[in-house]
Design a protein around this motif. Structure first.
Motif, PDB file in Angstrom:
ATOM      1  N   ILE A  94       0.870  -1.169   0.000  1.00 23.56           N
ATOM      2  CA  ILE A  94       0.000   0.000   0.000  1.00 23.56           C
ATOM      3  C   ILE A  94       0.908   1.221   0.000  1.00 23.56           C
ATOM      4  O   ILE A  94       1.760   1.355   0.883  1.00 23.56           O
ATOM      5  N   SER A  96       1.161   5.566  -0.639  1.00 22.79           N
ATOM      6  CA  SER A  96       0.630   6.895  -0.916  1.00 22.79           C
ATOM      7  C   SER A  96       1.820   7.756  -1.328  1.00 22.79           C
ATOM      8  O   SER A  96       2.603   8.177  -0.477  1.00 22.79           O
ATOM      9  N   ILE A 118      -1.663  -1.342  -3.994  1.00 22.24           N
ATOM     10  CA  ILE A 118      -2.778  -0.404  -3.838  1.00 22.24           C
ATOM     11  C   ILE A 118      -2.192   0.995  -3.716  1.00 22.24           C
ATOM     12  O   ILE A 118      -1.396   1.265  -2.815  1.00 22.24           O
ATOM     13  N   ALA A 120      -2.951   4.681  -2.735  1.00 20.07           N
ATOM     14  CA  ALA A 120      -3.968   5.306  -1.886  1.00 20.07           C
ATOM     15  C   ALA A 120      -3.757   6.806  -1.802  1.00 20.07           C
ATOM     16  O   ALA A 120      -2.621   7.277  -1.637  1.00 20.07           O
ATOM     17  N   ILE A 133      -7.456   3.897  -4.524  1.00 19.61           N
ATOM     18  CA  ILE A 133      -8.533   4.320  -3.641  1.00 19.61           C
ATOM     19  C   ILE A 133      -8.188   5.687  -3.058  1.00 19.61           C
ATOM     20  O   ILE A 133      -7.072   5.904  -2.572  1.00 19.61           O
ATOM     21  N   ILE A 281      -9.253   0.596   2.878  1.00 19.69           N
ATOM     22  CA  ILE A 281      -8.031   0.161   2.192  1.00 19.69           C
ATOM     23  C   ILE A 281      -7.668  -1.265   2.592  1.00 19.69           C
ATOM     24  O   ILE A 281      -7.298  -2.088   1.747  1.00 19.69           O
TER      25      ILE A 281
END
Length: 342
Positions: A94, A96, A118, A120, A133, A281
């Protein structure tokens, strides 16, 4: 109607009761364990909320381990964090990104190495990721623009405080808001300045502008921390009782020192909800890891938060915190009994 966390609490209570009744007759079936690497660009209050929501959701998934990294706005460090996760062979990443340009290649490397990724909150360039997301930054700015236009019928001079340069939320929020205001007569964005999401920088910018004689009717900040920093400077300059400048922010987070508190005590006029979505998430991650269906693009909704809705959110947050503590206690009991049984 029960809130989602109330339902979760009920389910966990049932799980605890059922688990205790089975202790004497069976052992818990082993589930496949997963390690999830989480690369954050910073450790501000909004990120802490996201991380806490992830840890809360982890309570309902006994087969995952979360490993967090914080790069403190350093692109090279965040790239190194992701390289470490790739080397360790985490089951899912994950991330960002601090800024898209600097992180795109290493995120692509993780994805092409076979690690589900993912992305984010902030985007990367291209499509080398498993799922995305985030809140809708353009929707946030449209809501903010509508609010400004509706609540300043005679127009006015606006100071826009932006986040980190080259970060996708800052770019998207600025583009949408400035376009809306630019079409309206009697409105002027007197300055549009990056304050890097930070209270202290916004305080300094506001202080400098006021002492330079810049007239501002409303401060529109891309997060609540910058709005509150600007408000602190204006209060010093005018005195709080004489400060007529209006302040808007984004995030609408509960908790001490965050936007909801500032709305309730009158420092901010309103904020615009930008959900951190940590629980969602982790649910998305588990769907990916366990081969369940999932949406590749998930956009979280926003809303205007004023004084009345802020007070309601604050009460709900307090109740949620109480239920989370109860869940942690129940899970601890279940874990203890299973440990004794095994």
């Amino acid at each position: 109607m029960k809130t989602p966390i109330s339902i979760s609490l009920l389910l966990l209570s049932i799980l605890a009761t059922a688990s205790l009744s089975l202790l004497s007759s069976c052992s818990m079936q082993e589930k496949k364990q997963f390690v999830i690497g989480i690369s954050q660009p910073c450790d501000d209050a909004w990120r802490q909320k996201m991380n806490e929501e992830m840890r809360r959701e982890q309570l309902f998934h006994t087969n995952i381990t979360l490993e967090f990294r914080n790069s403190e706005y350093d692109n090279a460090r965040q790239c190194a964090d992701i390289e470490e996760f790739i080397s360790k062979g985490v089951d899912l990443l994950i991330v960002s990104p601090n800024v898209a340009d600097a992180l795109t290649d290493v995120v692509s490397k993780a994805y092409n190495s076979g690690i589900p990724v993912i992305v984010a909150d902030r985007s990367v360039n291209g499509d080398d990721y498993t799922a995305f997301i985030a809140g809708d930054n353009r929707q946030v700015s449209r809501l903010m623009g509508d609010y400004v236009i509706a609540n300043m019928p005679n127009g006015g001079k606006i100071l826009e405080l932006k986040g980190l340069p080259n970060a996708s939320p800052a770019i998207q929020r600025h583009e949408t808001f400035s376009k809306m205001i630019g079409t309206m007569p009697n409105f002027e964005i007197v300055e549009s300045i990056n304050a890097d999401w930070q209270w202290s920088i916004a305080d300094h910018i506001m202080d400098s502008l006021l002492h330079a004689g810049v007239v501002v009717d409303m401060v529109v900040a891309q997060n609540d921390q910058m709005a509150m920093g600007a408000r602190a400077a204006a209060d010093r300059y005018f005195g709080r009782e004489n400060n007529k400048i209006r302040f808007l922010g984004v995030d609408a987070m509960t908790g001490d020192g965050n936007g909801i508190d500032a709305i309730i005590d009158g420092r901010l006029e309103a904020s615009f909800l930008y959900s951190s979505g940590g629980d969602k998430i982790i649910r998305l991650a588990m769907n990916i890891l366990e081969g369940e269906p999932y949406e590749r693009q998930q956009i979280l909704p926003s809303a205007v938060i004023n004084r009345q809705s802020a007070e309601a959110m604050d009460l709900m947050a307090q109740e949620t915190e109480h239920e989370v503590e109860t869940i942690k206690m129940l899970k601890g009991k279940v874990d203890e009994y299973w440990h004794q049984h095994n």
